[in-house]
Write a protein that holds these residues in place. Structure first.
Motif, PDB file in Angstrom:
ATOM      1  N   SER A 112      41.254  36.298  42.459  1.00 27.45           N
ATOM      2  CA  SER A 112      41.790  34.933  42.417  1.00 27.45           C
ATOM      3  C   SER A 112      43.196  34.922  41.825  1.00 27.45           C
ATOM      4  O   SER A 112      44.073  34.188  42.297  1.00 27.45           O
ATOM      5  N   GLN A 113      43.434  35.739  40.819  1.00 25.80           N
ATOM      6  CA  GLN A 113      44.770  35.813  40.221  1.00 25.80           C
ATOM      7  C   GLN A 113      45.783  36.387  41.204  1.00 25.80           C
ATOM      8  O   GLN A 113      46.929  35.913  41.288  1.00 25.80           O
ATOM      9  N   LYS A 154      37.507  29.953  41.240  1.00 25.87           N
ATOM     10  CA  LYS A 154      38.402  30.443  40.189  1.00 25.87           C
ATOM     11  C   LYS A 154      39.860  30.225  40.563  1.00 25.87           C
ATOM     12  O   LYS A 154      40.700  29.931  39.696  1.00 25.87           O
ATOM     13  N   LYS A 164      36.181  39.206  40.590  1.00 22.75           N
ATOM     14  CA  LYS A 164      36.480  37.911  41.230  1.00 22.75           C
ATOM     15  C   LYS A 164      37.701  37.269  40.601  1.00 22.75           C
ATOM     16  O   LYS A 164      38.532  36.700  41.275  1.00 22.75           O
ATOM     17  N   THR A 165      37.780  37.367  39.271  1.00 27.54           N
ATOM     18  CA  THR A 165      38.929  36.776  38.584  1.00 27.54           C
ATOM     19  C   THR A 165      40.212  37.467  38.990  1.00 27.54           C
ATOM     20  O   THR A 165      41.245  36.814  39.231  1.00 27.54           O
ATOM     21  N   THR A 166      40.175  38.807  39.094  1.00 32.06           N
ATOM     22  CA  THR A 166      41.364  39.558  39.494  1.00 32.06           C
ATOM     23  C   THR A 166      41.827  39.146  40.880  1.00 32.06           C
ATOM     24  O   THR A 166      43.029  38.922  41.105  1.00 32.06           O
ATOM     25  N   GLN A 179      40.633  26.702  39.884  1.00 33.46           N
ATOM     26  CA  GLN A 179      40.695  26.472  38.436  1.00 33.46           C
ATOM     27  C   GLN A 179      42.057  26.855  37.870  1.00 33.46           C
ATOM     28  O   GLN A 179      42.564  26.197  36.948  1.00 33.46           O
TER      29      GLN A 179
END
Length: 254
Positions: A8-9, A41, A4-6, A44
């Motif tokens: 969002s980035q 994310k 998920k973080t990847t 954020q």
């Protein structure tokens, strides 16, 4: 879902560099709940850069659009101060990928909304409304995406321009609204297209927020949803939206 973080980035980089990416759902399947976690994310990352949340937008406020997408509820995204376009401001379309404009109705929150409210409660929580223009911009190649993709991408949020705040009117269910480019009407409709009553968007957002234990804060804004189809933005255009009884708002593209 560990990436998920990847995602969002990747979405954040696509937005900040105006470079489209492939739909993440083509590589990995994820649920609606996971899509909202990606969106969280993504926001954020904006907050980490110093942006602040200024409000929320609603999508799929047309019942026909819900049926078309095979869903039974609205979707929603987050607005930040970096997305605000001042009235009469000039914007550079090179900062976007697939920019489109929609005429909207905006509301201003006057008291924190910490639970689901009803239509009768609205005067206690909303003090002003205005005509607005939302600029949407998908970060995906060819403007193609699944439902999960668009939620992860913050529901295509990228910009908003709000006209002069005015007092609420009791009945706003069938007001004409239009979008013009260089004084030529390119989209027109009625506020009835927004859940039969734009005030209903506030009720629905309060429900969705309460499910996430999210407080809608005093001073934040709500974009109720589009009353017409979106229109592609072109350079050197005077973009204007008019809502009967609430005047107009405009900005210009370079």
């Amino acid at each position: 879902m560990n990436n998920k973080t990847t995602i969002s980035q990747q979405l954040d980089k696509a937005a900040t560099t105006a470079t489209p990416i492939a739909q993440p759902s083509e590589a990995v399947k994820f649920s609606l709940e996971e899509a909202y976690n990606i969106q969280h994310k993504l926001i954020q990352l904006r907050l980490d850069r110093g942006e602040t949340i200024t409000g929320y937008k609603l999508g799929f406020t047309s019942k026909a659009k819900m049926q078309q997408m095979g869903v039974d509820d609205l979707i929603w995204g987050v607005l930040t101060d970096n997305m605000e376009i001042k009235p009469d401001e000039n914007i550079d379309l090179n900062q976007y990928i697939h920019p489109r404009a929609e005429p909207e109705v905006a509301f201003r929150i006057s008291n924190d909304i910490a639970q689901e409210i009803t239509l009768n409660d609205i005067p206690q929580y909303i003090d002003k409304m205005a005509v607005a223009i939302e600029v949407i911009d998908s970060r995906y190649k060819d403007f193609k995406f699944s439902l999960e993709d668009v939620i992860a991408d913050n529901c295509s949020s990228i910009g908003y321009c709000i006209g002069q705040w005015q007092d609420l009117k009791e009945d706003i269910t069938n007001l004409p609204i239009q979008l013009t480019f260089n004084d030529k009407t390119v989209q027109s409709g009625f506020t009835q297209a927004i859940l039969d009553n734009p005030y209903q968007s506030i009720v629905e957002l309060s429900r969705l927020a309460a499910e996430k234990n999210l407080v809608l804060k005093k001073g934040q804004i709500i974009l109720a949803g589009a009353a017409t189809a979106a229109e592609w933005l072109k350079p050197k255009t005077k973009v204007s939206a008019e809502l009967k009884g609430f005047g107009e708002v405009r900005f210009n593209t370079l």
